[in-house]
Scaffold this active site. Structure first.
Site, PDB file in Angstrom:
ATOM      1  CG  MET A 255      -2.157   1.147   1.193  1.00  0.00           C
ATOM      2  SD  MET A 255      -2.839   1.053  -0.534  1.00  0.00           S
ATOM      3  CE  MET A 255      -4.273  -0.139  -0.069  1.00  0.00           C
ATOM      4  CB  CYS A 256       3.727   2.288   1.714  1.00  0.00           C
ATOM      5  SG  CYS A 256       4.860   0.636   1.473  1.00  0.00           S
ATOM      6  CB  THR A 257       4.608   0.718  -3.504  1.00  0.00           C
ATOM      7  OG1 THR A 257       5.462  -0.076  -2.462  1.00  0.00           O
ATOM      8  CG2 THR A 257       5.238   0.835  -4.850  1.00  0.00           C
TER       9      THR A 257
END
Ligand code: ZN
Length: 486
Positions: free
Chosen positions: A260-262
């Site tokens: 998700m951070c990507t």
């Protein structure tokens, strides 16, 4: 027939083909012969008109199958004795269940029906989409929108005299044990691991043990085929005896999800931009009100495509296309017709071998890959001693009393040999059944969600406590024993 003899035939066939090509007179007479033969066959088929009695077995109809069943050979099963009974069994008694009427299913139904299997049931919950037509050859443009199982069954029944395919436009979960028990062999041509595992669990639940000894008559062999692009596999599972689907769960890689951070802050690939639009922007902006994103709706895809392009421009990423957007949203893996044909052929051959006992079945896992060159390999997948589906060994859960229920939940979904999807955990506390966490019903999820942050001790669980876990991957509840670690 030995190899040498075989070779001679091959050579002469080649010669024959060459002659036909070169000699126009011969060509026309052979064409005439072929035309007459087709007319002859059509007449026979027309007389039977798809009638469902065994009177449609014209002379020589099953010669191709008889060659395998009515004479000895160097590759037969050691206990095999040629007879006419095997063919009669195929034609009149043997009941096969085909799961899935898609790419593999169409091939399987055709192969089985032409091999002499007549009592076939097929289960599929899908309807025909126009994109299926390039490979699911039992379907025509006029069939788009109709149930796959029904159209496939109609096609086989009208084309192959005497064959009685019974369609079920349903989910596999709609049937109970008594339905599955009626079949001699089950063949799966599925694209879902969850459905495969459920089917596997169902066949394991049908096994009966007497004093710990498996009753062989309760075993229904499962032949499982799977394809993904240019790769495929075929396997033979004798539930309770050989490795089951869950024994080898580590072989199925978990579905690729981007972190998700990507997606949220460091996109590098066009896929990341599409996922950003799909996961984060869609629910926030609600471009079509409360409707959820539908991969088959062109307006929805267009919206995601436009947003993804904006995001890609912002990060100088190229390669976002409408097609890729659709592929990412629908998680499309391109289907290759020839891979389906190879895998279905291997599966149908195994059904034939097991049904007739004439040949030794595949032991037990065949890998096929023609991504780069062509590679096949067969190995014996081994049973897992503590398989959560087939071992009958209670499953251990090792956690300290200070662990939170959330950690247990993560273990159940992330552990490579469990890979559960939305486990529901219940237990018995002070003689009462208590649901610790359940996701599938909204009101219960909300009520039990606070439990996730509580420790096992706070929940009143003790060392040796039994936890019952239900999940979509199995028709049966899996029992776990909680072992407290220091
Ligand atoms: Zn197993």
């Amino acid at each position: 027939m030995d190899g040498k003899y075989n070779f001679t035939i091959l050579k002469s066939t080649q010669f024959f083909i060459n002659t036909t090509c070169l000699n126009p007179i011969f060509l026309s007479s052979s064409r005439e012969k072929k035309r007459r033969r087709i007319e002859d066959l059509t007449e026979k088929m027309a007389v039977d008109g798809g009638h469902r009695d065994s009177g449609c077995d014209w002379d020589g109809r099953w010669n191709h199958v008889r060659k395998f069943l009515e004479r000895p050979g160097p590759f037969t099963h050691p206990d095999f004795e040629p007879s006419t009974e095997s063919l009669q069994f195929l034609l009149e008694t043997c009941k096969i269940l085909v799961i899935g009427a898609g790419g593999l299913g169409c091939e399987l139904l055709k192969n089985l029906a032409l091999s002499g299997f007549r009592l076939i049931h097929v289960v599929d919950m899908d309807t025909i989409d126009v994109s299926n037509l390039n490979r699911q050859f039992l379907f025509r443009p006029k069939d788009v929108g109709r149930p796959k199982a029904e159209v496939a069954a109609d096609f086989i029944n009208s084309r192959i005299p005497g064959c009685k395919v019974v369609p079920h436009f349903k989910k596999i979960q709609d049937f109970d044990e008594s339905f599955y028990r009626q079949f001699h062999i089950i063949v799966c041509g599925l694209d879902s691991i969850i459905a495969r595992r459920w089917m596997n669990g169902m066949l394991i639940s049908l096994l009966s043990y007497e004093d710990g000894v498996l009753d062989p008559s309760s075993i229904i062999p499962l032949i499982d085929g799977g394809t993904e692009g240019f790769k495929g596999n075929a396997r033979v599972i004798l539930p309770g005896m050989t490795a089951c689907i869950d024994c080898t769960l580590e072989l199925y890689p978990p579905q690729i999800n981007f972190p998700m951070c990507t997606i949220a802050s460091m996109p590098r690939l066009p896929e990341h931009c599409i996922e950003y639009a799909r996961i984060l922007q869609w629910p926030k902006e609600k471009p079509f009100g409360d409707t959820s994103l539908d991969g088959d709706n062109p307006e929805h895809i267009q919206w995601v495509f436009d947003r993804a392009q904006e995001r890609a421009a912002e990060f100088n990423i190229t390669g976002v296309t409408y097609r890729l957007t659709q592929g990412v949203v629908k998680r499309i893996i391109p289907a290759v017709a020839s891979t389906n044909a190879v895998i279905a052929a291997a599966c149908a051959t195994e059904v034939f071998k097991i049904a007739t006992s004439a040949y030794i079945p595949l032991n037990n896992y065949l890998v096929f890959n023609d991504v780069d060159g062509l590679y096949t390999y067969t190995f014996e997948a081994e049973r897992k001693e503590n398989c959560s589906a087939c071992s009958q060994v209670p499953q251990d859960l090792q956690f300290p009393p200070s662990a939170k229920l959330q950690e247990v939940l993560e273990y159940l979904t992330e552990n490579a040999s469990l890979q559960m999807k939305s486990p529901a955990i219940t237990t018995t506390l002070e003689g009462k059944n208590k649901t610790l966490y359940l996701q599938s019903v909204k009101s219960i999820e909300e009520r039990t969600r606070p439990n996730l942050c509580k420790t096992l001790k706070e929940l009143g669980l003790s060392d040796g406590q039994e936890l019952a876990v239900a999940d979509v991957t199995t028709p049966q509840t899996v029992l776990f024993k909680l072992n407290f670690t220091a």
